[in-house]
Scaffold this motif. Structure first.
Motif, mmCIF file in Angstrom:
data_model
loop_
_atom_site.group_PDB
_atom_site.id
_atom_site.type_symbol
_atom_site.label_atom_id
_atom_site.label_comp_id
_atom_site.label_asym_id
_atom_site.label_seq_id
_atom_site.Cartn_x
_atom_site.Cartn_y
_atom_site.Cartn_z
ATOM 1 N N LYS A 115 0.934 -1.497 0.001
ATOM 2 C CA LYS A 115 0.053 -0.040 0.100
ATOM 3 C C LYS A 115 0.835 1.255 -0.195
ATOM 4 C CE LYS A 115 -4.253 -1.836 2.195
ATOM 5 N NZ LYS A 115 -4.869 -1.625 3.444
ATOM 6 N N ASN A 116 1.930 1.308 0.781
ATOM 7 C CA ASN A 116 2.834 2.379 0.818
ATOM 8 C C ASN A 116 3.495 2.621 -0.300
ATOM 9 O OD1 ASN A 116 1.898 2.733 3.424
ATOM 10 N ND2 ASN A 116 4.066 1.910 4.320
ATOM 11 N N LYS A 117 3.850 1.518 -1.178
ATOM 12 C CA LYS A 117 4.683 1.747 -2.454
ATOM 13 C C LYS A 117 3.522 2.418 -3.496
ATOM 14 C CE LYS A 117 8.249 -1.704 -1.823
ATOM 15 N NZ LYS A 117 8.942 -2.843 -2.407
ATOM 16 N N LYS A 118 2.514 1.962 -3.275
ATOM 17 C CA LYS A 118 1.325 2.137 -4.475
ATOM 18 C C LYS A 118 1.154 3.785 -4.097
ATOM 19 C CE LYS A 118 -3.228 1.246 -5.907
ATOM 20 N NZ LYS A 118 -4.697 0.694 -5.776
ATOM 21 N N GLU A 119 1.001 3.997 -2.992
ATOM 22 C CA GLU A 119 0.800 5.709 -2.676
ATOM 23 C C GLU A 119 1.932 6.419 -3.002
ATOM 24 O OE1 GLU A 119 -1.345 8.888 -1.744
ATOM 25 O OE2 GLU A 119 -2.019 6.822 -1.630
ATOM 26 N N LYS A 151 4.224 10.524 -7.014
ATOM 27 C CA LYS A 151 5.153 10.858 -8.129
ATOM 28 C C LYS A 151 4.450 11.141 -9.165
ATOM 29 C CE LYS A 151 9.134 8.326 -6.089
ATOM 30 N NZ LYS A 151 9.964 7.212 -6.659
ATOM 31 N N ARG A 152 3.351 10.437 -9.643
ATOM 32 C CA ARG A 152 2.728 10.734 -10.953
ATOM 33 C C ARG A 152 2.058 11.765 -10.717
ATOM 34 N NH1 ARG A 152 -0.900 5.938 -12.520
ATOM 35 N NH2 ARG A 152 1.031 4.804 -12.512
#
Length: 98
Positions: free
Chosen positions: A33-37, A42-43
């Motif tokens: 979840k943290n990596k996805k956020e 960044k996007r």
């Protein structure tokens, strides 16, 4: 057999296998979840930054300039002179095609 399992649990207060598995799964999910956020953040910042405020100010100035020409274009469309009418219509079409 039941006494043996109960004795083993009371004797050795180590890590329970089910509890450890549950914690690992929770940790893995939280990391994902943290990596996805982070990727989404960044996007979002990458799409907001290109050109920045300068490009928007230049575009605002161009839009204001074109809006100031609108009354002149409207009068040109209503003109009896075919060349003025054609020029005003062409300018309106250019504005609409942006």
């Amino acid at each position: 057999n039941i006494e043996r399992a109960a004795r083993k649990q009371t004797y050795k207060k180590g890590v329970d296998q089910d509890d450890a598995r549950r914690r690992r799964e929770e940790t893995t999910i939280q990391i994902r979840k943290n990596k996805k956020e982070e990727r989404l953040q960044k996007r979002r910042t990458a799409t907001a930054m290109p050109g920045g405020a300068q490009a928007s100010q230049q575009m605002d100035a161009a839009v204001v300039q074109k809006l100031e020409q609108l009354p002149h274009l409207v009068s040109g469309v209503h003109s009896a002179d075919p060349s003025v009418h054609l020029e005003a219509t062409t300018q309106f079409r250019k504005l609409l095609s942006i």
